[in-house]
Design a protein around this motif. Sequence first.
Motif, PDB file in Angstrom:
ATOM      1  N   ASN A   1     -57.839  -3.040  48.479  1.00 31.72           N
ATOM      2  CA  ASN A   1     -57.950  -1.590  48.653  1.00 31.72           C
ATOM      3  C   ASN A   1     -56.997  -1.122  49.748  1.00 31.72           C
ATOM      4  OD1 ASN A   1     -58.727   1.078  48.841  1.00 31.72           O
ATOM      5  ND2 ASN A   1     -60.919   0.645  48.720  1.00 31.72           N
ATOM      6  N   PRO A   2     -55.693  -1.031  49.435  1.00 30.41           N
ATOM      7  CA  PRO A   2     -54.705  -0.716  50.471  1.00 30.41           C
ATOM      8  C   PRO A   2     -54.923   0.631  51.147  1.00 30.41           C
ATOM      9  CG  PRO A   2     -53.710  -0.700  48.270  1.00 30.41           C
ATOM     10  CD  PRO A   2     -55.069  -1.286  48.132  1.00 30.41           C
ATOM     11  N   CYS A   3     -55.351   1.638  50.404  1.00 28.96           N
ATOM     12  CA  CYS A   3     -55.526   2.971  50.998  1.00 28.96           C
ATOM     13  C   CYS A   3     -56.653   2.964  52.031  1.00 28.96           C
ATOM     14  CB  CYS A   3     -55.820   4.004  49.916  1.00 28.96           C
ATOM     15  SG  CYS A   3     -54.401   4.325  48.847  1.00 28.96           S
ATOM     16  N   GLU A   4     -57.769   2.315  51.698  1.00 29.49           N
ATOM     17  CA  GLU A   4     -58.900   2.272  52.613  1.00 29.49           C
ATOM     18  C   GLU A   4     -58.560   1.481  53.867  1.00 29.49           C
ATOM     19  OE1 GLU A   4     -62.310   3.495  54.071  1.00 29.49           O
ATOM     20  OE2 GLU A   4     -61.562   4.114  52.100  1.00 29.49           O
ATOM     21  N   MET A   5     -57.865   0.342  53.691  1.00 29.94           N
ATOM     22  CA  MET A   5     -57.507  -0.479  54.842  1.00 29.94           C
ATOM     23  C   MET A   5     -56.465   0.213  55.714  1.00 29.94           C
ATOM     24  SD  MET A   5     -59.347  -3.019  55.251  1.00 29.94           S
ATOM     25  CE  MET A   5     -58.410  -3.844  56.526  1.00 29.94           C
ATOM     26  N   THR A   6     -55.573   0.985  55.104  1.00 30.07           N
ATOM     27  CA  THR A   6     -54.587   1.724  55.889  1.00 30.07           C
ATOM     28  C   THR A   6     -55.291   2.725  56.793  1.00 30.07           C
ATOM     29  OG1 THR A   6     -52.891   1.474  54.191  1.00 30.07           O
ATOM     30  CG2 THR A   6     -52.583   3.262  55.769  1.00 30.07           C
ATOM     31  N   LYS A   7     -56.354   3.362  56.271  1.00 31.35           N
ATOM     32  CA  LYS A   7     -57.129   4.306  57.097  1.00 31.35           C
ATOM     33  C   LYS A   7     -57.804   3.574  58.262  1.00 31.35           C
ATOM     34  CE  LYS A   7     -58.574   7.068  53.271  1.00 31.35           C
ATOM     35  NZ  LYS A   7     -59.730   7.590  52.541  1.00 31.35           N
ATOM     36  N   SER A   8     -58.371   2.394  57.981  1.00 32.12           N
ATOM     37  CA  SER A   8     -59.103   1.651  59.009  1.00 32.12           C
ATOM     38  C   SER A   8     -58.166   1.048  60.053  1.00 32.12           C
ATOM     39  CB  SER A   8     -59.919   0.519  58.369  1.00 32.12           C
ATOM     40  OG  SER A   8     -60.888   1.044  57.509  1.00 32.12           O
ATOM     41  N   LEU A   9     -57.033   0.503  59.594  1.00 35.47           N
ATOM     42  CA  LEU A   9     -56.144  -0.223  60.498  1.00 35.47           C
ATOM     43  C   LEU A   9     -54.984   0.621  61.009  1.00 35.47           C
ATOM     44  CD1 LEU A   9     -55.994  -3.677  58.654  1.00 35.47           C
ATOM     45  CD2 LEU A   9     -57.529  -2.954  60.466  1.00 35.47           C
ATOM     46  N   GLY A  10     -54.842   1.838  60.484  1.00 39.96           N
ATOM     47  CA  GLY A  10     -53.762   2.720  60.919  1.00 39.96           C
ATOM     48  C   GLY A  10     -53.695   2.924  62.423  1.00 39.96           C
ATOM     49  N   PRO A  11     -54.832   3.204  63.088  1.00 45.99           N
ATOM     50  CA  PRO A  11     -54.795   3.382  64.551  1.00 45.99           C
ATOM     51  C   PRO A  11     -54.292   2.150  65.296  1.00 45.99           C
ATOM     52  CG  PRO A  11     -56.853   4.227  63.641  1.00 45.99           C
ATOM     53  CD  PRO A  11     -56.157   3.495  62.534  1.00 45.99           C
ATOM     54  N   PHE A  12     -54.557   0.946  64.760  1.00 44.01           N
ATOM     55  CA  PHE A  12     -54.082  -0.276  65.410  1.00 44.01           C
ATOM     56  C   PHE A  12     -52.562  -0.369  65.315  1.00 44.01           C
ATOM     57  CE2 PHE A  12     -58.296  -2.083  63.634  1.00 44.01           C
ATOM     58  CZ  PHE A  12     -59.013  -1.375  64.592  1.00 44.01           C
ATOM     59  N   PHE A  13     -52.031  -0.009  64.129  1.00 45.52           N
ATOM     60  CA  PHE A  13     -50.578   0.000  63.950  1.00 45.52           C
ATOM     61  C   PHE A  13     -49.931   0.958  64.952  1.00 45.52           C
ATOM     62  CE2 PHE A  13     -46.683   1.744  62.173  1.00 45.52           C
ATOM     63  CZ  PHE A  13     -46.004   0.611  61.745  1.00 45.52           C
ATOM     64  N   GLU A  14     -50.548   2.123  65.117  1.00 45.22           N
ATOM     65  CA  GLU A  14     -49.996   3.122  66.051  1.00 45.22           C
ATOM     66  C   GLU A  14     -50.009   2.596  67.486  1.00 45.22           C
ATOM     67  OE1 GLU A  14     -48.484   6.079  65.459  1.00 45.22           O
ATOM     68  OE2 GLU A  14     -48.575   5.394  63.379  1.00 45.22           O
ATOM     69  N   LYS A  15     -51.056   1.863  67.855  1.00 42.37           N
ATOM     70  CA  LYS A  15     -51.150   1.315  69.216  1.00 42.37           C
ATOM     71  C   LYS A  15     -50.018   0.320  69.471  1.00 42.37           C
ATOM     72  CE  LYS A  15     -55.234   0.492  70.932  1.00 42.37           C
ATOM     73  NZ  LYS A  15     -55.360   1.262  72.178  1.00 42.37           N
ATOM     74  N   VAL A  16     -49.767  -0.544  68.489  1.00 40.31           N
ATOM     75  CA  VAL A  16     -48.687  -1.526  68.629  1.00 40.31           C
ATOM     76  C   VAL A  16     -47.328  -0.817  68.624  1.00 40.31           C
ATOM     77  CG1 VAL A  16     -47.576  -3.526  67.568  1.00 40.31           C
ATOM     78  CG2 VAL A  16     -50.073  -3.371  67.618  1.00 40.31           C
ATOM     79  N   LYS A  17     -47.200   0.197  67.765  1.00 41.30           N
ATOM     80  CA  LYS A  17     -45.935   0.949  67.724  1.00 41.30           C
ATOM     81  C   LYS A  17     -45.648   1.609  69.065  1.00 41.30           C
ATOM     82  CE  LYS A  17     -45.280   5.060  65.820  1.00 41.30           C
ATOM     83  NZ  LYS A  17     -45.163   6.152  64.848  1.00 41.30           N
ATOM     84  N   GLU A  18     -46.676   2.165  69.685  1.00 41.24           N
ATOM     85  CA  GLU A  18     -46.503   2.806  70.997  1.00 41.24           C
ATOM     86  C   GLU A  18     -45.994   1.805  72.030  1.00 41.24           C
ATOM     87  OE1 GLU A  18     -50.309   4.472  71.883  1.00 41.24           O
ATOM     88  OE2 GLU A  18     -50.186   5.951  70.261  1.00 41.24           O
ATOM     89  N   GLN A  19     -46.465   0.556  71.923  1.00 37.52           N
ATOM     90  CA  GLN A  19     -45.983  -0.456  72.859  1.00 37.52           C
ATOM     91  C   GLN A  19     -44.508  -0.767  72.605  1.00 37.52           C
ATOM     92  OE1 GLN A  19     -47.555  -4.669  72.853  1.00 37.52           O
ATOM     93  NE2 GLN A  19     -48.210  -4.011  74.893  1.00 37.52           N
ATOM     94  N   PHE A  20     -44.116  -0.858  71.339  1.00 36.52           N
ATOM     95  CA  PHE A  20     -42.705  -1.078  71.022  1.00 36.52           C
ATOM     96  C   PHE A  20     -41.853   0.077  71.536  1.00 36.52           C
ATOM     97  CE2 PHE A  20     -43.975  -4.645  68.629  1.00 36.52           C
ATOM     98  CZ  PHE A  20     -42.850  -5.327  68.194  1.00 36.52           C
ATOM     99  N   VAL A  21     -42.368   1.292  71.454  1.00 32.20           N
ATOM    100  CA  VAL A  21     -41.642   2.458  71.985  1.00 32.20           C
ATOM    101  C   VAL A  21     -41.409   2.285  73.483  1.00 32.20           C
ATOM    102  CG1 VAL A  21     -41.814   4.930  72.513  1.00 32.20           C
ATOM    103  CG2 VAL A  21     -42.387   4.111  70.221  1.00 32.20           C
ATOM    104  N   ARG A  22     -42.445   1.829  74.194  1.00 28.69           N
ATOM    105  CA  ARG A  22     -42.319   1.639  75.646  1.00 28.69           C
ATOM    106  C   ARG A  22     -41.282   0.567  75.982  1.00 28.69           C
ATOM    107  NH1 ARG A  22     -47.945   1.763  75.311  1.00 28.69           N
ATOM    108  NH2 ARG A  22     -48.182  -0.432  75.936  1.00 28.69           N
ATOM    109  N   ILE A  23     -41.272  -0.498  75.182  1.00 27.84           N
ATOM    110  CA  ILE A  23     -40.294  -1.568  75.428  1.00 27.84           C
ATOM    111  C   ILE A  23     -38.872  -1.055  75.181  1.00 27.84           C
ATOM    112  CG2 ILE A  23     -39.492  -3.834  74.659  1.00 27.84           C
ATOM    113  CD1 ILE A  23     -42.433  -4.476  73.939  1.00 27.84           C
ATOM    114  N   LEU A  24     -38.691  -0.338  74.088  1.00 30.84           N
ATOM    115  CA  LEU A  24     -37.361   0.210  73.787  1.00 30.84           C
ATOM    116  C   LEU A  24     -36.934   1.206  74.860  1.00 30.84           C
ATOM    117  CD1 LEU A  24     -37.692   0.740  69.920  1.00 30.84           C
ATOM    118  CD2 LEU A  24     -36.383  -1.043  71.087  1.00 30.84           C
ATOM    119  N   GLN A  25     -37.882   2.025  75.318  1.00 30.33           N
ATOM    120  CA  GLN A  25     -37.584   2.997  76.372  1.00 30.33           C
ATOM    121  C   GLN A  25     -37.107   2.284  77.634  1.00 30.33           C
ATOM    122  OE1 GLN A  25     -37.846   6.594  76.320  1.00 30.33           O
ATOM    123  NE2 GLN A  25     -36.659   6.217  78.182  1.00 30.33           N
TER     124      GLN A  25
END
Length: 204
Positions: free
Chosen positions: A112-136
């Motif tokens: 169920n990719p759509c349901e899991m994307t909703k559940s795990l989406g915030p985790f992806f954003e948290k990791v992405k924010e860290q990558f943004v900080r490293i690139l910055q």
Amino acid sequence: MSKNVDLKRAKILEVAKRRFAHFGMAKTTMAEIAKDLSFSKALLYYYYPDKHSLYTAVMEYVINEMVNRVDTYLMKSRSVEKALLFTLEVRMQTMKENYNLFEYSSSLFIQNPCEMTKSLGPFFEKVKEQFVRILQMGVENNEIVVDGLEETAEIFLFALMGMRTGVLNKECNNNFLFPTPEEFERILRKQKKMMSILLRGLRP
């Protein structure tokens, strides 16, 4: 929220993490977790109404641990390349240590990719924010030039996920989109190589 409640939640998550990581989601019951905690089932259900909500909370707990470990490293390192390579190592180590936990999320995504994307989406954003900080950090140190930090961080993460899938498909030994324990090191080596190539392309 009281400090006592915070401590209870932390204890529940740590115990549930160990059981999920060792036995897997399907073979773990709320009754077993309550027994490990010396809690009544009613008390456990007070904090987490079902196993799925507890599983999601454990995933968040594990990812927060991973992010915090990298953040601690960033306080000492000012090299964007070393920071990114360390991040890859921590990501892979976290997945290996919590193999059954992440394997279950991968199998759920297939179902169920759509349901899991909703559940795990915030985790992806948290990791992405860290990558943004490293690139910055790399931009501020004049190590790299980046046109769009958020988009670049997202592309990096998509590339890492694609690398994992590509390695598994090439090997043809794995019908699931999650590595076997033996495949982790092979994927990590290729992810590190890819990251080095991408960084060289970003140098001014």
